[in-house]
Design a protein around this motif. Sequence first.
Motif: not given
Length: 455
Positions: A234-250, A225-232
Amino acid sequence: MSHSISFHDDPSPEYGPDVAIGTSIGLRPEMACRACRRILNTSFDTSGQLRHLHPTARTSYDHDPDPVPSAEVAGVARSCDFCSDRYPVFRLDSGPVQALALGEDDSSVDDFGTTWSACITCTLLAQASKSEALTQRAVTRMGWADPTIAAEAVRAIHAGVVGTLRPGRTLLTDVHWPHAPITATALPKVRDRLTTLLTGPDRMDLLQVRQRQAIAASLQGGRLYAVDDEFTDLARTAAVDLPATVLDVEDLPAPHGLLLWAAAVAGGVCAASWASNNDGIQIICYRAIGGTDSINDATAVQALREQVGWLIPVDHQLITARRAITSADGALAVMAATWLLIAQRTGEAVSVLANRSIRKAYERTRRPTPEVRLVRIRSRQNTSRRETGSGESRQPQAQRQWISGYWRSQPHGPGRALRKDVYVFAYLRGPTDAPIAASTTVRILASERRHPKPQ
């Protein structure tokens, strides 16, 4: 312990022709300056008085050394111990080396220890036992006005290191290289080099041999996967307010994969790979290495690409079912945000062709060219004009707006007589080339990290 082997700034005693290489009896811990994070030289006189000195630099220091163990300094500023290059790549091991400096009225001993940080060029010279070439490179790069005395001292030290050099080398993973952009079309070759690095003979303090083999296997079988600059962004901005998140394989876009962001996202990290297994999700973060601004020698760049590649691992984490990722987790938080944004259909992954030269290389080895998926922001509205309910056309939106997710009751079953609650994911409304309204880009994870209502 790793020290720069050039002169320190203290004027006395200077190295003279009477320079001896000896065996260090009491090796001391590596020390760094708290103020500038540079590795310090260790010097002591014949009375046993210990001093820590800055390594020689092209410009003078504006502070005295403030020595602390290097392990206590975040982001140690290493340099090549042979030529003072700012970006060493490997650590070489030798027998213990000391330099005895004899002056007219005083003498001292510089303790250089047994480990040496080396740039790619000095690594190749040292491993080829070319100590004289090492000396000439150091003298030239330091730009000494009168290199005669300096060359005499450094030549003796280099000869001592090369003469006692031990087999092998260790990849340095704590050097902060400037970010070097990597294109999506080059990702198959980048992965191949990374796999070769992980399965090769070079040592890594960060990863054990079994871990490296498992990571390499997951890379070879994973998606790219290559993430383009705009989505990058967005992800950086969204990570600033990321709530406590438990990830799973899904939550993963694929069980195994390698993801490349368009820019460094946190701590210089620009890529991450993952592998899901019974223990959890293994995540390895990488920095880019060897940008054209950091290495001017084309031969050195080629050697670096052939022997190391484009990415070096800098962090290794196991994400279990009990561990929550938060905004404080740096690159891991951006990784989690990227995954969740993809899973929420905020992004779309479109296939891109690898470089022609890479495709030809795969054809020659009779391997199928891997598919690279370019991740970009999905838009619900791609037309420049829309029809209103009255049949009139109206001008497109000036900005793209986030439409928050919501629940709706959807008919299903025989005769569509049954109802179930379906969660409609967030999406962007507006023309693809319009900017995103900044006020709405950071709330989506907190509002949508939930599961559908039980049926």
